[in-house]
Design a protein around this motif. Structure first.
Motif, PDB file in Angstrom:
ATOM      1  N   ARG A 189       6.967 -14.556 -22.140  1.00 47.58           N
ATOM      2  CA  ARG A 189       8.337 -14.320 -22.579  1.00 47.58           C
ATOM      3  C   ARG A 189       8.393 -13.288 -23.702  1.00 47.58           C
ATOM      4  NH1 ARG A 189      13.396 -18.384 -23.659  1.00 47.58           N
ATOM      5  NH2 ARG A 189      14.627 -16.905 -24.878  1.00 47.58           N
ATOM      6  N   LEU A 190       7.453 -13.377 -24.637  1.00 46.48           N
ATOM      7  CA  LEU A 190       7.406 -12.400 -25.727  1.00 46.48           C
ATOM      8  C   LEU A 190       7.151 -10.999 -25.182  1.00 46.48           C
ATOM      9  CD1 LEU A 190       7.512 -11.856 -28.741  1.00 46.48           C
ATOM     10  CD2 LEU A 190       5.080 -12.429 -28.874  1.00 46.48           C
ATOM     11  N   GLY A 191       6.280 -10.893 -24.169  1.00 49.95           N
ATOM     12  CA  GLY A 191       6.015  -9.600 -23.566  1.00 49.95           C
ATOM     13  C   GLY A 191       7.238  -9.023 -22.878  1.00 49.95           C
ATOM     14  N   LEU A 192       7.982  -9.863 -22.156  1.00 46.04           N
ATOM     15  CA  LEU A 192       9.190  -9.395 -21.469  1.00 46.04           C
ATOM     16  C   LEU A 192      10.296  -9.034 -22.459  1.00 46.04           C
ATOM     17  CD1 LEU A 192       9.253 -11.924 -18.482  1.00 46.04           C
ATOM     18  CD2 LEU A 192       8.866  -9.451 -18.347  1.00 46.04           C
ATOM     19  N   GLU A 193      10.409  -9.800 -23.529  1.00 45.25           N
ATOM     20  CA  GLU A 193      11.393  -9.456 -24.558  1.00 45.25           C
ATOM     21  C   GLU A 193      11.064  -8.112 -25.195  1.00 45.25           C
ATOM     22  OE1 GLU A 193      11.164 -12.855 -27.078  1.00 45.25           O
ATOM     23  OE2 GLU A 193      12.753 -13.956 -26.027  1.00 45.25           O
ATOM     24  N   SER A 194       9.768  -7.833 -25.373  1.00 45.16           N
ATOM     25  CA  SER A 194       9.358  -6.534 -25.913  1.00 45.16           C
ATOM     26  C   SER A 194       9.728  -5.406 -24.963  1.00 45.16           C
ATOM     27  CB  SER A 194       7.848  -6.527 -26.170  1.00 45.16           C
ATOM     28  OG  SER A 194       7.475  -7.534 -27.088  1.00 45.16           O
ATOM     29  N   LEU A 195       9.526  -5.634 -23.661  1.00 43.09           N
ATOM     30  CA  LEU A 195       9.874  -4.612 -22.677  1.00 43.09           C
ATOM     31  C   LEU A 195      11.379  -4.382 -22.624  1.00 43.09           C
ATOM     32  CD1 LEU A 195       7.464  -5.478 -19.714  1.00 43.09           C
ATOM     33  CD2 LEU A 195       7.279  -3.599 -21.354  1.00 43.09           C
ATOM     34  N   ASN A 242      13.282 -19.471 -14.981  1.00 46.20           N
ATOM     35  CA  ASN A 242      14.554 -18.759 -14.924  1.00 46.20           C
ATOM     36  C   ASN A 242      14.715 -17.788 -16.087  1.00 46.20           C
ATOM     37  OD1 ASN A 242      15.533 -19.938 -12.533  1.00 46.20           O
ATOM     38  ND2 ASN A 242      16.278 -21.730 -13.630  1.00 46.20           N
ATOM     39  N   SER A 243      14.232 -18.178 -17.253  1.00 49.60           N
ATOM     40  CA  SER A 243      14.306 -17.288 -18.412  1.00 49.60           C
ATOM     41  C   SER A 243      13.418 -16.060 -18.211  1.00 49.60           C
ATOM     42  CB  SER A 243      13.893 -18.032 -19.685  1.00 49.60           C
ATOM     43  OG  SER A 243      14.785 -19.083 -19.975  1.00 49.60           O
ATOM     44  N   LEU A 244      12.206 -16.277 -17.704  1.00 47.14           N
ATOM     45  CA  LEU A 244      11.299 -15.157 -17.444  1.00 47.14           C
ATOM     46  C   LEU A 244      11.879 -14.236 -16.371  1.00 47.14           C
ATOM     47  CD1 LEU A 244       7.816 -16.972 -17.460  1.00 47.14           C
ATOM     48  CD2 LEU A 244       8.899 -15.679 -19.306  1.00 47.14           C
ATOM     49  N   HIS A 245      12.460 -14.826 -15.350  1.00 45.96           N
ATOM     50  CA  HIS A 245      13.077 -14.023 -14.284  1.00 45.96           C
ATOM     51  C   HIS A 245      14.215 -13.179 -14.835  1.00 45.96           C
ATOM     52  CE1 HIS A 245      16.343 -13.602 -11.227  1.00 45.96           C
ATOM     53  NE2 HIS A 245      15.354 -13.073 -10.541  1.00 45.96           N
ATOM     54  N   PHE A 246      15.049 -13.775 -15.665  1.00 44.12           N
ATOM     55  CA  PHE A 246      16.189 -13.037 -16.213  1.00 44.12           C
ATOM     56  C   PHE A 246      15.720 -11.874 -17.089  1.00 44.12           C
ATOM     57  CE2 PHE A 246      19.314 -12.216 -19.544  1.00 44.12           C
ATOM     58  CZ  PHE A 246      20.443 -11.950 -18.779  1.00 44.12           C
ATOM     59  N   LEU A 247      14.716 -12.103 -17.931  1.00 43.18           N
ATOM     60  CA  LEU A 247      14.211 -11.038 -18.792  1.00 43.18           C
ATOM     61  C   LEU A 247      13.589  -9.915 -17.968  1.00 43.18           C
ATOM     62  CD1 LEU A 247      12.612 -13.202 -21.630  1.00 43.18           C
ATOM     63  CD2 LEU A 247      14.590 -11.694 -21.862  1.00 43.18           C
ATOM     64  N   ALA A 248      12.862 -10.277 -16.909  1.00 47.62           N
ATOM     65  CA  ALA A 248      12.284  -9.256 -16.035  1.00 47.62           C
ATOM     66  C   ALA A 248      13.374  -8.457 -15.333  1.00 47.62           C
ATOM     67  CB  ALA A 248      11.364  -9.913 -15.004  1.00 47.62           C
ATOM     68  N   LEU A 249      14.417  -9.144 -14.878  1.00 48.13           N
ATOM     69  CA  LEU A 249      15.535  -8.470 -14.211  1.00 48.13           C
ATOM     70  C   LEU A 249      16.257  -7.523 -15.168  1.00 48.13           C
ATOM     71  CD1 LEU A 249      17.425  -8.158 -11.766  1.00 48.13           C
ATOM     72  CD2 LEU A 249      18.678 -10.166 -12.597  1.00 48.13           C
ATOM     73  N   LYS A 250      16.448  -7.959 -16.393  1.00 47.14           N
ATOM     74  CA  LYS A 250      17.113  -7.123 -17.392  1.00 47.14           C
ATOM     75  C   LYS A 250      16.263  -5.890 -17.706  1.00 47.14           C
ATOM     76  CE  LYS A 250      19.358  -7.496 -21.936  1.00 47.14           C
ATOM     77  NZ  LYS A 250      19.648  -8.428 -23.068  1.00 47.14           N
ATOM     78  N   THR A 251      14.947  -6.080 -17.821  1.00 43.44           N
ATOM     79  CA  THR A 251      14.045  -4.962 -18.092  1.00 43.44           C
ATOM     80  C   THR A 251      14.084  -3.938 -16.974  1.00 43.44           C
ATOM     81  OG1 THR A 251      12.548  -6.325 -19.424  1.00 43.44           O
ATOM     82  CG2 THR A 251      11.635  -4.332 -18.455  1.00 43.44           C
ATOM     83  N   VAL A 252      13.962  -4.407 -15.742  1.00 45.41           N
ATOM     84  CA  VAL A 252      13.939  -3.498 -14.594  1.00 45.41           C
ATOM     85  C   VAL A 252      15.280  -2.782 -14.440  1.00 45.41           C
ATOM     86  CG1 VAL A 252      13.793  -3.430 -12.071  1.00 45.41           C
ATOM     87  CG2 VAL A 252      12.113  -4.724 -13.375  1.00 45.41           C
ATOM     88  N   THR A 253      16.370  -3.477 -14.673  1.00 44.83           N
ATOM     89  CA  THR A 253      17.692  -2.847 -14.567  1.00 44.83           C
ATOM     90  C   THR A 253      17.831  -1.717 -15.582  1.00 44.83           C
ATOM     91  OG1 THR A 253      18.682  -4.931 -13.817  1.00 44.83           O
ATOM     92  CG2 THR A 253      20.179  -3.244 -14.648  1.00 44.83           C
ATOM     93  N   GLN A 254      17.413  -1.967 -16.825  1.00 41.76           N
ATOM     94  CA  GLN A 254      17.467  -0.916 -17.848  1.00 41.76           C
ATOM     95  C   GLN A 254      16.549   0.247 -17.495  1.00 41.76           C
ATOM     96  OE1 GLN A 254      18.535  -3.706 -21.772  1.00 41.76           O
ATOM     97  NE2 GLN A 254      16.475  -2.944 -21.506  1.00 41.76           N
ATOM     98  N   ALA A 255      15.384  -0.075 -16.936  1.00 39.99           N
ATOM     99  CA  ALA A 255      14.434   0.972 -16.563  1.00 39.99           C
ATOM    100  C   ALA A 255      14.975   1.823 -15.424  1.00 39.99           C
ATOM    101  CB  ALA A 255      13.094   0.347 -16.166  1.00 39.99           C
ATOM    102  N   ILE A 256      15.586   1.194 -14.426  1.00 39.74           N
ATOM    103  CA  ILE A 256      16.156   1.935 -13.296  1.00 39.74           C
ATOM    104  C   ILE A 256      17.316   2.808 -13.768  1.00 39.74           C
ATOM    105  CG2 ILE A 256      17.500   1.653 -11.169  1.00 39.74           C
ATOM    106  CD1 ILE A 256      15.721  -0.716 -10.489  1.00 39.74           C
TER     107      ILE A 256
END
Length: 355
Positions: A189-195, A242-256
């Motif tokens: 989670r900390l890694g995904l929040e950093s991303l 679900n929290s990890l999924h949401f953070l990953a989705l948010k990261t990828v959306t910002q990256a795209i």
């Protein structure tokens, strides 16, 4: 148009009309008789407020309006509402009956206490005054603002080195990768929040955000790391997943969004299993918009950028005969409960020619 000419199946009727506007916006219905008194051993929050001059029905209506306008996911249960913001701040709003009026109690369950203080303040203000105030007023688009700052930096006598040459950018990415490779959920989670921060141009330099976004989306090792958050099946009760999924989705959306704005185009040779897994997950989030409005909003936004980045990726989605129905359902739910979902689905339906 960013679509290939044959991207929509001939068997799908594209002559749709805009959905009929609902006669009245949905409101939380709650009466005086449905409230209970504070339990004897209930640890009441010291920030709770008592309102005596506003009816319970009006208080409930103002709460639901506030949550909708600020795109806060909400589950209504009797005299309480369970809420979650896009920053994974979770809190509960309780309404209690007292001799002096109605007690409004807001309890933080998870997330930033400072953000909770701001939301609590604006919520109570909205209830007391009846004003519909957005927590985030309209701003200049982030990339436009950051590009101006980046231009000023480039004009400096000593121009900053490229992000890949900066030790802070490289070390941040390596640290995030190390955290994602851990088998500990808190480290992931900390890694995904950093991303999430590294791909957000309002929190890092624009060129840094673009570099990190390209790395995450195009490098096979990063694609494998991110794929696992989209391919695993989750239940509503699995809060960690679900929290990890949401953070990953948010990261990828910002990256795209970043790589699309930077003019990057994906060729068929650069698409991998990662993209197929991602598109399937985005579509499932759209289908479940009524239970996962935050994820559905991000997914719809991601679809809008993907149709520019690589429209061929979405061919199966375009050819799905139920796509229009799913978008209408998500749009109608957003219209009643979630402003961001309403706006995102409306924009994508417009680009698809559905409105």
């Amino acid at each position: 148009s960013p679509f290939p000419e044959d991207v929509l199946s001939p068997s799908v009727d594209t002559t749709f009309t805009k959905p009929t506007e609902p006669e009245q916006e949905w409101e939380w219905k709650l009466s005086h008789h449905e409230l209970s008194t504070v339990p004897l051993y209930h640890p009441m929050e010291r920030t709770a407020v008592t309102i005596s001059d506003i009816a319970v029905e009006e208080i409930a209506r103002r709460i639901s309006t506030f949550l909708k306008r600020n795109s806060i996911s909400a589950q209504y249960e009797a005299n309480r509402v369970s809420c979650m913001t896009d920053a994974l701040l979770k809190f509960v709003i309780h309404l209690w009956l007292s001799p002096d009026g109605v007690i409004i109690e807001v309890q933080r369950r998870q997330g930033c206490c400072i953000a909770m203080q701001a939301i609590r303040h604006h919520l109570v203000e909205a209830i007391q005054t009846g004003t519909d105030r957005d927590l985030t007023p309209p701003q200049v688009p982030s990339r436009s603002t950051c590009s101006v700052v980046q231009t000023l930096l480039d004009q400096m006598p000593c121009c900053p080195p490229p992000p890949q040459d900066l030790p802070c950018c490289g070390s941040a990415l390596e640290l995030a990768k190390h955290l994602l490779q851990s088998d500990r959920f808190d480290a992931q989670r900390l890694g995904l929040e950093s991303l999430c921060s590294l791909t957000n141009p309002t929190q890092v330099f624009l060129r840094d955000a673009d570099h990190v976004s390209r790395t995450i989306l195009l490098e096979p090792e990063w694609q494998r790391l991110m794929s696992r958050y989209f391919e695993s099946r989750r239940t509503e009760e699995d809060d960690i997943a679900n929290s990890l999924h949401f953070l990953a989705l948010k990261t990828v959306t910002q990256a795209i969004e970043a790589v699309t704005a930077d003019g990057v185009k994906l060729s068929p040779t650069t698409t991998t299993t990662f993209w197929a897994i991602l598109v399937e997950d985005l579509f499932q989030n759209l289908i479940k918009a009524s239970t996962c409005p935050l994820e559905a909003s991000l997914s719809t936004r991601c679809f809008r950028y993907l149709q520019v980045l690589h429209p061929e990726l979405l061919r199966a989605i375009y050819n799905n005969a139920n796509l229009y129905d799913y978008l209408v359902q998500a749009h109608d739910f957003g219209k009643h409960h979630h402003r961001s979902l309403e706006m995102e689905t409306e924009q994508w339906m417009g680009r698809l020619g559905f409105v």
